[in-house]
Design a protein around this motif. Structure first.
Motif, short mmCIF file in Angstrom:
data_model
loop_
_atom_site.label_atom_id
_atom_site.label_comp_id
_atom_site.label_asym_id
_atom_site.label_seq_id
_atom_site.Cartn_x
_atom_site.Cartn_y
_atom_site.Cartn_z
N MET A 143 0.85 -1.18 0.00
CA MET A 143 0.00 0.00 0.00
C MET A 143 0.89 1.24 0.00
SD MET A 143 -2.78 1.47 2.71
CE MET A 143 -3.93 0.17 2.43
N GLN A 144 0.48 2.21 -0.77
CA GLN A 144 1.18 3.48 -0.86
C GLN A 144 0.57 4.42 0.17
OE1 GLN A 144 3.59 3.81 -3.13
NE2 GLN A 144 3.82 5.94 -3.58
N SER A 145 1.37 4.91 1.12
CA SER A 145 0.87 5.89 2.09
C SER A 145 1.48 7.24 1.74
CB SER A 145 1.22 5.48 3.51
OG SER A 145 2.61 5.36 3.66
N VAL A 146 0.60 8.25 1.65
CA VAL A 146 0.99 9.57 1.18
C VAL A 146 0.40 10.63 2.09
CG1 VAL A 146 0.79 11.21 -0.73
CG2 VAL A 146 1.06 8.79 -1.22
N VAL A 147 1.19 11.66 2.37
CA VAL A 147 0.70 12.85 3.05
C VAL A 147 1.00 14.04 2.16
CG1 VAL A 147 0.96 14.39 5.04
CG2 VAL A 147 1.01 11.92 5.38
N VAL A 148 0.02 14.91 2.01
CA VAL A 148 0.17 16.14 1.22
C VAL A 148 0.10 17.32 2.18
CG1 VAL A 148 -0.87 17.60 -0.54
CG2 VAL A 148 -0.83 15.12 -0.85
N CYS A 149 1.14 18.13 2.18
CA CYS A 149 1.19 19.33 3.03
C CYS A 149 1.09 20.56 2.13
CB CYS A 149 2.48 19.35 3.84
SG CYS A 149 2.57 20.70 5.02
N ASP A 150 -0.04 21.25 2.21
CA ASP A 150 -0.29 22.43 1.38
C ASP A 150 -1.28 23.33 2.11
OD1 ASP A 150 -0.94 24.29 -0.59
OD2 ASP A 150 -1.08 22.81 -2.17
N GLY A 151 -0.90 24.57 2.33
CA GLY A 151 -1.75 25.51 3.04
C GLY A 151 -2.99 25.95 2.28
N ASP A 152 -2.99 25.76 0.97
CA ASP A 152 -4.13 26.12 0.13
C ASP A 152 -5.02 24.88 0.01
OD1 ASP A 152 -5.87 26.45 -2.07
OD2 ASP A 152 -4.46 27.80 -3.06
N LYS A 153 -6.18 24.92 0.68
CA LYS A 153 -7.06 23.74 0.74
C LYS A 153 -7.48 23.25 -0.65
CE LYS A 153 -11.12 21.83 2.88
NZ LYS A 153 -12.27 22.00 3.74
N ALA A 154 -7.86 24.15 -1.54
CA ALA A 154 -8.29 23.75 -2.88
C ALA A 154 -7.15 23.07 -3.64
CB ALA A 154 -8.80 24.96 -3.66
N GLU A 155 -5.95 23.64 -3.54
CA GLU A 155 -4.80 23.04 -4.21
C GLU A 155 -4.45 21.69 -3.59
OE1 GLU A 155 -1.07 25.25 -5.89
OE2 GLU A 155 -0.68 24.75 -3.77
N TYR A 203 4.07 17.47 11.26
CA TYR A 203 4.88 16.91 12.34
C TYR A 203 4.06 15.92 13.16
CZ TYR A 203 7.84 16.64 16.48
OH TYR A 203 8.61 16.19 17.52
N GLU A 204 2.82 16.28 13.44
CA GLU A 204 1.92 15.39 14.18
C GLU A 204 1.67 14.10 13.42
OE1 GLU A 204 -2.67 15.59 15.51
OE2 GLU A 204 -1.45 17.34 16.04
N ALA A 212 2.87 7.83 12.18
CA ALA A 212 3.43 6.83 11.27
C ALA A 212 4.09 7.56 10.11
CB ALA A 212 2.34 5.90 10.74
N GLU A 213 5.25 7.09 9.69
CA GLU A 213 5.97 7.75 8.60
C GLU A 213 5.44 7.25 7.26
OE1 GLU A 213 10.46 7.70 7.03
OE2 GLU A 213 10.23 8.29 9.12
N PRO A 214 4.91 8.16 6.45
CA PRO A 214 4.39 7.74 5.13
C PRO A 214 5.52 7.40 4.17
CG PRO A 214 4.27 10.12 5.37
CD PRO A 214 4.77 9.58 6.67
N GLU A 215 5.16 6.70 3.10
CA GLU A 215 6.15 6.36 2.08
C GLU A 215 6.55 7.59 1.27
OE1 GLU A 215 5.37 2.57 -0.07
OE2 GLU A 215 3.56 2.60 1.18
N VAL A 216 5.59 8.48 1.03
CA VAL A 216 5.83 9.68 0.22
C VAL A 216 5.19 10.88 0.91
CG1 VAL A 216 5.57 10.76 -2.05
CG2 VAL A 216 5.62 8.28 -1.88
#
Length: 124
Positions: free
Chosen positions: A1-13, A44-45, A50-54
């Motif tokens: 399984m691919q685990s991904v976190v996206v960090c972006d302050g612009d909610k729509a983007e 950070y939280e 858990a550390e994502p793959e990407v």
């Protein structure tokens, strides 16, 4: 399984980027666990759980650079989109893929394709 976190302050983007990632995983028949966050404290939280793959960082200006330099992860886990040209810094920080905004499906596809090749070469 691919685990991904996206960090972006612009909610729509952020939602657009998550949808591009979901589309890529559907087209490549990969399972996906993806979530988003707005800034470094939220990221950070998530990293503490858990550390994502990407990790995609798509913050504007030096905020993205600050987020990346605060992370202490193994090289090659970060895909970075920015409105500024931080290509040299991305190289020095061992970022798997850097590209200037705007975020498009084609850019996400190239980034995840490159990440996938890097990941396969590490597993050999």
């Amino acid at each position: 399984m691919q685990s991904v976190v996206v960090c972006d302050g612009d909610k729509a983007e952020r939602e657009q980027l998550l949808e591009c990632i979901r589309r890529y995983c559907r087209e490549n028949r990969q399972e996906l666990a993806a979530e988003g966050c707005a800034d470094w404290p939220e990221l950070y939280e998530k990293l503490g759980q858990a550390e994502p793959e990407v990790i995609f960082v798509a913050q504007d200006g030096v905020e993205g650079l600050n987020t990346i330099t605060n992370m202490h992860l193994a090289p090659g886990k970060i895909i970075w989109f920015s409105d500024l040209d931080f290509g040299v810094q991305a190289y020095r920080l061992c970022v798997a893929y850097f590209c200037k905004k705007p975020v498009t499906y084609g850019k996400v596809e190239r980034a995840l394709g490159r990440f996938r090749k890097m990941d396969e070469s590490r597993n050999i």
